[in-house]
Design a protein around this motif. Structure first.
Motif, PDB file in Angstrom:
ATOM      1  N   PRO A  77       0.781  -1.237   0.000  1.00  0.00           N
ATOM      2  CA  PRO A  77       0.000   0.000   0.000  1.00  0.00           C
ATOM      3  C   PRO A  77       0.816   1.293   0.000  1.00  0.00           C
ATOM      4  O   PRO A  77       0.242   2.368  -0.115  1.00  0.00           O
ATOM      5  CB  PRO A  77      -0.846  -0.105   1.261  1.00  0.00           C
ATOM      6  N   GLU A  78       2.151   1.209   0.115  1.00  0.00           N
ATOM      7  CA  GLU A  78       2.961   2.430   0.023  1.00  0.00           C
ATOM      8  C   GLU A  78       3.151   2.776  -1.440  1.00  0.00           C
ATOM      9  O   GLU A  78       3.717   1.993  -2.204  1.00  0.00           O
ATOM     10  CB  GLU A  78       4.309   2.250   0.723  1.00  0.00           C
ATOM     11  N   VAL A  79       2.663   3.941  -1.827  1.00  0.00           N
ATOM     12  CA  VAL A  79       2.683   4.369  -3.225  1.00  0.00           C
ATOM     13  C   VAL A  79       3.297   5.756  -3.322  1.00  0.00           C
ATOM     14  O   VAL A  79       3.501   6.427  -2.304  1.00  0.00           O
ATOM     15  CB  VAL A  79       1.253   4.377  -3.820  1.00  0.00           C
ATOM     16  N   GLU A  80       3.579   6.165  -4.544  1.00  0.00           N
ATOM     17  CA  GLU A  80       3.999   7.530  -4.808  1.00  0.00           C
ATOM     18  C   GLU A  80       2.919   8.201  -5.646  1.00  0.00           C
ATOM     19  O   GLU A  80       2.326   7.568  -6.523  1.00  0.00           O
ATOM     20  CB  GLU A  80       5.328   7.562  -5.561  1.00  0.00           C
ATOM     21  N   VAL A  81       2.685   9.470  -5.366  1.00  0.00           N
ATOM     22  CA  VAL A  81       1.651  10.236  -6.051  1.00  0.00           C
ATOM     23  C   VAL A  81       2.281  11.513  -6.575  1.00  0.00           C
ATOM     24  O   VAL A  81       3.127  12.113  -5.908  1.00  0.00           O
ATOM     25  CB  VAL A  81       0.488  10.575  -5.084  1.00  0.00           C
ATOM     26  N   GLN A  82       1.866  11.920  -7.770  1.00  0.00           N
ATOM     27  CA  GLN A  82       2.250  13.230  -8.285  1.00  0.00           C
ATOM     28  C   GLN A  82       0.990  13.969  -8.681  1.00  0.00           C
ATOM     29  O   GLN A  82       0.176  13.464  -9.457  1.00  0.00           O
ATOM     30  CB  GLN A  82       3.185  13.129  -9.494  1.00  0.00           C
ATOM     31  N   VAL A  83       0.807  15.162  -8.099  1.00  0.00           N
ATOM     32  CA  VAL A  83      -0.294  16.057  -8.459  1.00  0.00           C
ATOM     33  C   VAL A  83       0.357  17.341  -8.942  1.00  0.00           C
ATOM     34  O   VAL A  83       1.011  18.042  -8.151  1.00  0.00           O
ATOM     35  CB  VAL A  83      -1.228  16.327  -7.263  1.00  0.00           C
ATOM     36  N   LYS A  84       0.235  17.615 -10.224  1.00  0.00           N
ATOM     37  CA  LYS A  84       0.949  18.718 -10.867  1.00  0.00           C
ATOM     38  C   LYS A  84       2.434  18.550 -10.561  1.00  0.00           C
ATOM     39  O   LYS A  84       2.997  17.496 -10.844  1.00  0.00           O
ATOM     40  CB  LYS A  84       0.385  20.074 -10.452  1.00  0.00           C
ATOM     41  N   GLY A  85       3.094  19.550  -9.950  1.00  0.00           N
ATOM     42  CA  GLY A  85       4.522  19.437  -9.663  1.00  0.00           C
ATOM     43  C   GLY A  85       4.841  18.845  -8.306  1.00  0.00           C
ATOM     44  O   GLY A  85       6.001  18.660  -7.969  1.00  0.00           O
ATOM     45  N   GLU A  86       3.808  18.544  -7.521  1.00  0.00           N
ATOM     46  CA  GLU A  86       4.024  18.023  -6.168  1.00  0.00           C
ATOM     47  C   GLU A  86       4.079  16.497  -6.186  1.00  0.00           C
ATOM     48  O   GLU A  86       3.165  15.838  -6.687  1.00  0.00           O
ATOM     49  CB  GLU A  86       2.889  18.478  -5.243  1.00  0.00           C
ATOM     50  N   LYS A  87       5.170  15.946  -5.619  1.00  0.00           N
ATOM     51  CA  LYS A  87       5.323  14.493  -5.510  1.00  0.00           C
ATOM     52  C   LYS A  87       5.403  14.140  -4.034  1.00  0.00           C
ATOM     53  O   LYS A  87       6.076  14.813  -3.261  1.00  0.00           O
ATOM     54  CB  LYS A  87       6.607  14.042  -6.211  1.00  0.00           C
ATOM     55  N   PHE A  88       4.701  13.085  -3.650  1.00  0.00           N
ATOM     56  CA  PHE A  88       4.700  12.666  -2.252  1.00  0.00           C
ATOM     57  C   PHE A  88       4.380  11.181  -2.142  1.00  0.00           C
ATOM     58  O   PHE A  88       3.789  10.587  -3.033  1.00  0.00           O
ATOM     59  CB  PHE A  88       3.704  13.496  -1.431  1.00  0.00           C
ATOM     60  N   ARG A  89       4.795  10.623  -1.012  1.00  0.00           N
ATOM     61  CA  ARG A  89       4.443   9.238  -0.706  1.00  0.00           C
ATOM     62  C   ARG A  89       3.071   9.226  -0.045  1.00  0.00           C
ATOM     63  O   ARG A  89       2.691  10.176   0.639  1.00  0.00           O
ATOM     64  CB  ARG A  89       5.492   8.622   0.219  1.00  0.00           C
ATOM     65  N   ALA A  90       2.370   8.125  -0.256  1.00  0.00           N
ATOM     66  CA  ALA A  90       1.043   7.989   0.341  1.00  0.00           C
ATOM     67  C   ALA A  90       0.804   6.531   0.696  1.00  0.00           C
ATOM     68  O   ALA A  90       1.469   5.633   0.174  1.00  0.00           O
ATOM     69  CB  ALA A  90      -0.036   8.487  -0.617  1.00  0.00           C
ATOM     70  N   ARG A  91      -0.142   6.327   1.578  1.00  0.00           N
ATOM     71  CA  ARG A  91      -0.609   4.983   1.906  1.00  0.00           C
ATOM     72  C   ARG A  91      -1.988   4.846   1.264  1.00  0.00           C
ATOM     73  O   ARG A  91      -2.859   5.692   1.459  1.00  0.00           O
ATOM     74  CB  ARG A  91      -0.676   4.795   3.426  1.00  0.00           C
ATOM     75  N   ALA A  92      -2.141   3.776   0.494  1.00  0.00           N
ATOM     76  CA  ALA A  92      -3.393   3.540  -0.222  1.00  0.00           C
ATOM     77  C   ALA A  92      -4.239   2.521   0.536  1.00  0.00           C
ATOM     78  O   ALA A  92      -3.717   1.541   1.063  1.00  0.00           O
ATOM     79  CB  ALA A  92      -3.091   3.019  -1.622  1.00  0.00           C
ATOM     80  N   ARG A  93      -5.533   2.796   0.574  1.00  0.00           N
ATOM     81  CA  ARG A  93      -6.451   1.823   1.162  1.00  0.00           C
ATOM     82  C   ARG A  93      -7.783   1.902   0.433  1.00  0.00           C
ATOM     83  O   ARG A  93      -8.147   2.936  -0.141  1.00  0.00           O
ATOM     84  CB  ARG A  93      -6.622   2.054   2.657  1.00  0.00           C
ATOM     85  N   THR A  94      -8.495   0.789   0.467  1.00  0.00           N
ATOM     86  CA  THR A  94      -9.818   0.732  -0.144  1.00  0.00           C
ATOM     87  C   THR A  94     -10.824   1.349   0.811  1.00  0.00           C
ATOM     88  O   THR A  94     -10.792   1.076   2.022  1.00  0.00           O
ATOM     89  CB  THR A  94     -10.195  -0.737  -0.445  1.00  0.00           C
ATOM     90  N   ALA A  95     -11.696   2.183   0.278  1.00  0.00           N
ATOM     91  CA  ALA A  95     -12.742   2.794   1.099  1.00  0.00           C
ATOM     92  C   ALA A  95     -13.622   1.706   1.722  1.00  0.00           C
ATOM     93  O   ALA A  95     -13.912   0.683   1.084  1.00  0.00           O
ATOM     94  CB  ALA A  95     -13.594   3.731   0.247  1.00  0.00           C
ATOM     95  N   THR A  96     -14.032   1.950   2.947  1.00  0.00           N
ATOM     96  CA  THR A  96     -14.938   1.016   3.634  1.00  0.00           C
ATOM     97  C   THR A  96     -16.350   1.147   3.055  1.00  0.00           C
ATOM     98  O   THR A  96     -16.670   2.116   2.340  1.00  0.00           O
ATOM     99  CB  THR A  96     -14.990   1.327   5.141  1.00  0.00           C
ATOM    100  N   ASP A  97     -17.199   0.192   3.396  1.00  0.00           N
ATOM    101  CA  ASP A  97     -18.601   0.244   2.958  1.00  0.00           C
ATOM    102  C   ASP A  97     -19.269   1.520   3.454  1.00  0.00           C
ATOM    103  O   ASP A  97     -20.152   2.061   2.781  1.00  0.00           O
ATOM    104  CB  ASP A  97     -19.379  -0.979   3.461  1.00  0.00           C
ATOM    105  N   GLU A  98     -18.847   2.005   4.632  1.00  0.00           N
ATOM    106  CA  GLU A  98     -19.438   3.227   5.184  1.00  0.00           C
ATOM    107  C   GLU A  98     -18.964   4.461   4.413  1.00  0.00           C
ATOM    108  O   GLU A  98     -19.726   5.416   4.234  1.00  0.00           O
ATOM    109  CB  GLU A  98     -19.071   3.376   6.668  1.00  0.00           C
ATOM    110  N   GLU A  99     -17.719   4.472   3.985  1.00  0.00           N
ATOM    111  CA  GLU A  99     -17.152   5.625   3.279  1.00  0.00           C
ATOM    112  C   GLU A  99     -17.566   5.690   1.810  1.00  0.00           C
ATOM    113  O   GLU A  99     -17.646   6.771   1.228  1.00  0.00           O
ATOM    114  CB  GLU A  99     -15.613   5.571   3.317  1.00  0.00           C
ATOM    115  N   LYS A 100     -17.817   4.535   1.223  1.00  0.00           N
ATOM    116  CA  LYS A 100     -17.960   4.462  -0.235  1.00  0.00           C
ATOM    117  C   LYS A 100     -19.103   5.299  -0.819  1.00  0.00           C
ATOM    118  O   LYS A 100     -18.895   5.969  -1.835  1.00  0.00           O
ATOM    119  CB  LYS A 100     -18.063   3.012  -0.691  1.00  0.00           C
TER     120      LYS A 100
END
Length: 137
Positions: A77-100
Motif C-alpha cells: 500500500p505504500e505508493v507515490e503520487v504526483q499532483v501537478k509538480g508536487e510528488k509525495f508518498r502515500a498509503r493507499a487503502r480501499t474505502a470502507t462500505d461506510e465511506e464508499k
C-alpha cells in the motif's frame, strides 16, 4: 488527447501543465510497485481531493478484473503520487462500505461514466483513498 505512457511522460516533463487537466476533469500520477516484478509502474488516474486525501477509482472501464495498479497497491500500500509538480508518498487503502457512498458520489460527479462502468461488471468497483504520508521533523 493524452493516454497511457504518453500521458505519464508529458505530465512528468511539464509538472502536470500538460495532463493534469484532462477531458474536463483532473488527473494525478500513481506509482505502485509490481507485486510480482518489483518494478515501478505509473498510471494516470482521475482524482478528487477529499480533505487531505486523494480519491481514485479502480474501474478499469467496467472490466471484470481489477486493474493491475489496484492489485499492486493491495500487495504493497505504500505508493507515490504526483499532483501537478508536487510528488509525495502515500498509503493507499480501499474505502470502507461506510465511506464508499459519499466518495462514489464525489467521483461520479467528476466522471459520470463510473456509474456505467459499475453496471457493466459484476465486480464491486473499489474506491481508493490515498493518504499522504507526512514526513516528521
Amino acid at each position: 488527447m493524452l493516454y497511457g505512457k504518453e500521458h505519464v511522460r508529458r505530465y512528468r516533463e511539464t509538472d502536470g501543465r500538460e495532463g493534469h487537466d484532462w477531458n474536463n476533469t483532473t488527473v494525478l500520477l500513481l506509482t505502485t510497485k509490481g507485486r510480482k516484478s518489483g518494478k515501478s509502474y505509473t498510471t494516470p488516474l482521475i482524482y478528487q481531493k477529499h480533505g487531505d486525501n486523494y480519491i481514485v477509482v479502480a474501474s478499469k472501464g467496467g472490466d471484470p478484473r481489477h486493474p493491475e495498479w489496484y492489485l499492486n497497491l493491495k500487495a504493497d500500500p505504500e505508493v507515490e503520487v504526483q499532483v501537478k509538480g508536487e510528488k509525495f508518498r502515500a498509503r493507499a487503502r480501499t474505502a470502507t462500505d461506510e465511506e464508499k457512498p459519499e466518495l462514489w458520489g464525489l467521483m461520479t460527479r467528476t466522471w459520470p461514466d463510473y456509474d456505467e462502468y459499475q453496471h457493466k461488471t459484476d465486480r464491486e468497483i473499489p474506491i481508493v483513498i490515498l493518504e499522504p504520508i507526512r514526513e516528521s521533523g
